[in-house]
Motif scaffolding. Structure first.
Motif, PDB file in Angstrom:
ATOM      1  N   THR A  34       0.726  -1.352   0.076  1.00 26.27           N
ATOM      2  CA  THR A  34       0.164  -0.180   0.099  1.00 26.27           C
ATOM      3  C   THR A  34       0.765   1.325   0.015  1.00 26.27           C
ATOM      4  O   THR A  34       0.370   2.316  -0.328  1.00 26.27           O
ATOM      5  CB  THR A  34      -0.949  -0.059   1.270  1.00 26.27           C
ATOM      6  N   LEU A  35       2.052   1.298   0.510  1.00 22.85           N
ATOM      7  CA  LEU A  35       3.130   2.285   0.586  1.00 22.85           C
ATOM      8  C   LEU A  35       4.407   1.989  -0.236  1.00 22.85           C
ATOM      9  O   LEU A  35       4.831   0.859   0.056  1.00 22.85           O
ATOM     10  CB  LEU A  35       3.227   2.753   1.902  1.00 22.85           C
ATOM     11  N   ALA A  59       4.161  20.511  -0.980  1.00 21.08           N
ATOM     12  CA  ALA A  59       2.952  20.558  -0.394  1.00 21.08           C
ATOM     13  C   ALA A  59       2.107  19.829  -1.256  1.00 21.08           C
ATOM     14  O   ALA A  59       0.991  19.753  -0.846  1.00 21.08           O
ATOM     15  CB  ALA A  59       2.368  21.729   0.076  1.00 21.08           C
ATOM     16  N   HIS A  60       2.245  19.242  -2.452  1.00 19.94           N
ATOM     17  CA  HIS A  60       1.357  18.554  -3.104  1.00 19.94           C
ATOM     18  C   HIS A  60       0.671  17.177  -2.740  1.00 19.94           C
ATOM     19  O   HIS A  60      -0.463  16.841  -3.107  1.00 19.94           O
ATOM     20  CB  HIS A  60       1.772  18.306  -4.788  1.00 19.94           C
ATOM     21  N   GLY A  61       1.312  16.543  -1.844  1.00 15.18           N
ATOM     22  CA  GLY A  61       0.818  15.371  -1.265  1.00 15.18           C
ATOM     23  C   GLY A  61       1.001  14.107  -2.258  1.00 15.18           C
ATOM     24  O   GLY A  61       0.431  13.167  -1.570  1.00 15.18           O
ATOM     25  N   ARG A  62       1.664  14.443  -3.004  1.00 20.40           N
ATOM     26  CA  ARG A  62       1.780  13.290  -3.898  1.00 20.40           C
ATOM     27  C   ARG A  62       3.114  12.226  -3.543  1.00 20.40           C
ATOM     28  O   ARG A  62       3.059  11.214  -4.063  1.00 20.40           O
ATOM     29  CB  ARG A  62       1.975  13.701  -5.506  1.00 20.40           C
ATOM     30  N   PHE A  63       3.957  12.755  -2.963  1.00 20.48           N
ATOM     31  CA  PHE A  63       5.153  12.093  -2.387  1.00 20.48           C
ATOM     32  C   PHE A  63       5.547  12.730  -1.114  1.00 20.48           C
ATOM     33  O   PHE A  63       5.287  14.077  -0.977  1.00 20.48           O
ATOM     34  CB  PHE A  63       6.383  11.683  -3.414  1.00 20.48           C
ATOM     35  N   MET A  98       4.052   6.749  -8.369  1.00 24.15           N
ATOM     36  CA  MET A  98       5.746   6.502  -8.742  1.00 24.15           C
ATOM     37  C   MET A  98       5.926   7.053  -9.866  1.00 24.15           C
ATOM     38  O   MET A  98       7.234   7.566 -10.123  1.00 24.15           O
ATOM     39  CB  MET A  98       5.881   5.053  -8.683  1.00 24.15           C
ATOM     40  N   ASP A  99       5.206   7.149 -11.120  1.00 29.71           N
ATOM     41  CA  ASP A  99       5.820   7.905 -12.267  1.00 29.71           C
ATOM     42  C   ASP A  99       5.787   9.357 -12.046  1.00 29.71           C
ATOM     43  O   ASP A  99       6.820   9.897 -12.577  1.00 29.71           O
ATOM     44  CB  ASP A  99       4.751   7.609 -13.333  1.00 29.71           C
ATOM     45  N   TYR A 100       5.035   9.940 -11.450  1.00 29.36           N
ATOM     46  CA  TYR A 100       5.161  11.481 -11.130  1.00 29.36           C
ATOM     47  C   TYR A 100       6.318  11.611 -10.197  1.00 29.36           C
ATOM     48  O   TYR A 100       7.246  12.516 -10.403  1.00 29.36           O
ATOM     49  CB  TYR A 100       3.859  11.913 -10.274  1.00 29.36           C
ATOM     50  N   ILE A 297      -2.048   6.392   2.872  1.00 22.75           N
ATOM     51  CA  ILE A 297      -2.301   7.861   3.019  1.00 22.75           C
ATOM     52  C   ILE A 297      -0.898   8.543   3.467  1.00 22.75           C
ATOM     53  O   ILE A 297      -0.329   7.909   4.483  1.00 22.75           O
ATOM     54  CB  ILE A 297      -3.141   8.025   4.002  1.00 22.75           C
ATOM     55  N   LEU A 298      -0.308   9.347   2.604  1.00 22.41           N
ATOM     56  CA  LEU A 298       0.908  10.220   2.960  1.00 22.41           C
ATOM     57  C   LEU A 298       0.319  11.100   3.994  1.00 22.41           C
ATOM     58  O   LEU A 298      -0.955  11.608   3.793  1.00 22.41           O
ATOM     59  CB  LEU A 298       1.315  10.733   2.055  1.00 22.41           C
ATOM     60  N   VAL A 299       1.110  11.428   5.150  1.00 22.88           N
ATOM     61  CA  VAL A 299       0.952  12.354   6.191  1.00 22.88           C
ATOM     62  C   VAL A 299       1.343  13.721   5.910  1.00 22.88           C
ATOM     63  O   VAL A 299       2.295  13.936   5.162  1.00 22.88           O
ATOM     64  CB  VAL A 299       1.311  11.656   7.568  1.00 22.88           C
TER      65      VAL A 299
END
Length: 317
Positions: A34-35, A59-63, A98-100, A297-299
Motif C-alpha cells: 500500500t506504500l 506540499a502537493h501530497g503526492r510524495f 511512482m511515475d510522477y 495515505i501520506l501524512v
C-alpha cells in the motif's frame, strides 16, 4: 521448525526487485504494497533541486521526502532544508504516484533486456531462476567446474568461463550490450571493480554484492546504483520474526544508518491523541505514511493517527 532462512534467496529477491525498478537505488513495498519507499540519487537536472521544504513546492501530497543522505550523514529534513545534487533521497509514495515521483526526481524508466552477471554464486543462480524468460542472461564465472554445473542448472543463461576483472574479455563477451551488470562474486573488491568497469563501458544499472560492510560507503561514493549486503538483509529478516505485536515490520537499510518501522496504533496510544505536529516526535524520526482500511495515505502535520492505523516511521537507529 517455524522458519527456514536462506540468505542467498533473500539477496536474489533484492536483485530482481532492483532490476524491475531500475531507476531507483533501492525500493521497498510496505504494508502489503500500500506504500512504497523509493531511494533515488539526485542529479542537477532534477526539478526538485534547490527548493526548500518550507516553500510549499513539496506540499502537493503526492510524495513525501522522509530523509536525505548527504556526505554519509542521514538527515531528517526540516523546513529550511533543500535537496541538493548528489543527495540520496528517501521518498514515501503510493504506487499510483511512482511515475510522477520519477519525473520530479529527473529519472527515466529503462527496459532491462540484457543482464550480465559477474560470478556464478548461489545468489546469481537464485536470481536468474526468478528473472522473466524474455531477459537475456550471461554469467561470467572463473571456475570451470562451476561453469559446467551452472550450464546444467540454468537453461535460460549463457555461461562463460572467465575472470570478471578482465576488461578485454568483458568487451568481447558483449558487456557493451548489457542493460545491467550484477556483480555477485565471492570477493567484495571484485564486485566493486566489475561495476566500475561496467560504468566505463556505459552500462546504466550496476548492482554489487558487498559483504565487507566497511566498503559500502565507498561503493556508493563510486556511484554504483545498488549495493547489497547479504548479512544485513538476513539480519533484518530475522529481526522481523522477533518483533512484538504492535511492531509489524522492521527493515534495516543497507545504505543508511536508519530503519523503516511499521507500527500498529493501538487504542489509547499517545500517537492517537492529536495531530502529528503536536506529537513532539524525536528529531531523528519521521512518519512517512499510514494505512487505514487498506489504503495508503501520506501524512502531513495536520494528519491525526487513529486507533487501528498502520503507521510507517523512518528513524535513525
Amino acid at each position: 521448525l517455524t522458519h527456514l532462512i536462506y540468505p542467498e534467496v533473500l539477496a536474489a529477491n533484492e536483485i530482481c526487485e532492483s532490476l524491475k525498478t531500475n531507476w531507483l537505488r533501492y525500493h521497498i513495498s510496505l504494508c502489503d504494497d500500500t506504500l512504497e519507499l523509493c531511494v533515488v540519487k539526485v542529479y542537477e537536472n532534477a526539478p526538485v533541486v534547490g527548493h526548500t521544504f518550507a516553500s510549499g513546492y513539496f506540499a502537493h501530497g503526492r510524495f513525501r521526502v522522509v530523509a536525505i543522505k548527504r556526505n554519509n550523514q542521514t538527515l531528517i529534513p526540516t523546513g529550511a532544508d533543500t535537496i541538493e545534487p548528489g543527495d540520496l533521497v528517501y521518498i514515501m509514495c503510493v504506487k499510483e504516484e511512482m511515475d510522477y515521483t520519477r519525473e520530479q526526481f529527473g529519472k527515466t524508466k529503462r527496459e532491462i533486456k540484457n543482464v550480465f552477471f559477474i560470478g556464478g554464486s548461489r545468489i546469481a543462480q537464485k536470481a536468474v531462476q526468478q528473472l522473466p524468460r524474455d531477459i537475456s542472461v550471461k554469467i561470467l564465472e572463473p571456475d570451470k567446474d562451476i561453469c559446467y554445473k551452472l550450464s546444467e542448472k540454468l537453461e535460460n543463461a549463457l555461461i562463460l568461463n572467465g575472470d570478471g576483472s578482465d576488461m578485454e574479455m568483458l568487451r568481447e563477451e558483449g558487456i557493451l550490450d548489457a542493460d545491467a551488470v550484477v556483480a555477485v562474486a565471492s570477493k567484495s573488491e571484485t564486485n566493486i571493480f566489475a561495476c566500475l568497469s561496467a560504468k566505463r563501458f556505459g552500462v546504466r544499472k550496476t548492482i554489487a554484492e558487498v559483504e565487507n560492510i566497511d566498503y559500502i560507503p565507498m561503493a556508493e561514493g563510486l556511484d554504483i546504483e545498488t549495493v547489497l549486503n547479504k548479512k544485513t538483509i538476513t539480519a533484518s529478516y530475522i529481526y522481523q520474526l522477533l518483533l512484538n505485536a504492535s511492531v509489524l515490520n522492521v527493515r534495516n537499510l543497507t545504505n543508511a544508518d536508519a530503519q523503516i518501522v511499521e507500527f500498529m496504533a493501538n487504542e489509547g496510544s499517545k500517537i492517537t491523541k492529536g495531530q502529528i505536529r503536536e506529537m513532539r516526535l524525536p528529531k531523528e524520526a519521521n512518519i512517512g505514511g499510514i494505512v487505514r482500511a487498506g489504503e495508503g495515505i501520506l501524512v502531513n502535520g495536520d494528519t491525526q493517527v487513529l486507533p487501528g492505523d498502520k503507521v510507517v516511521v523512518f528513524c535513525k537507529r
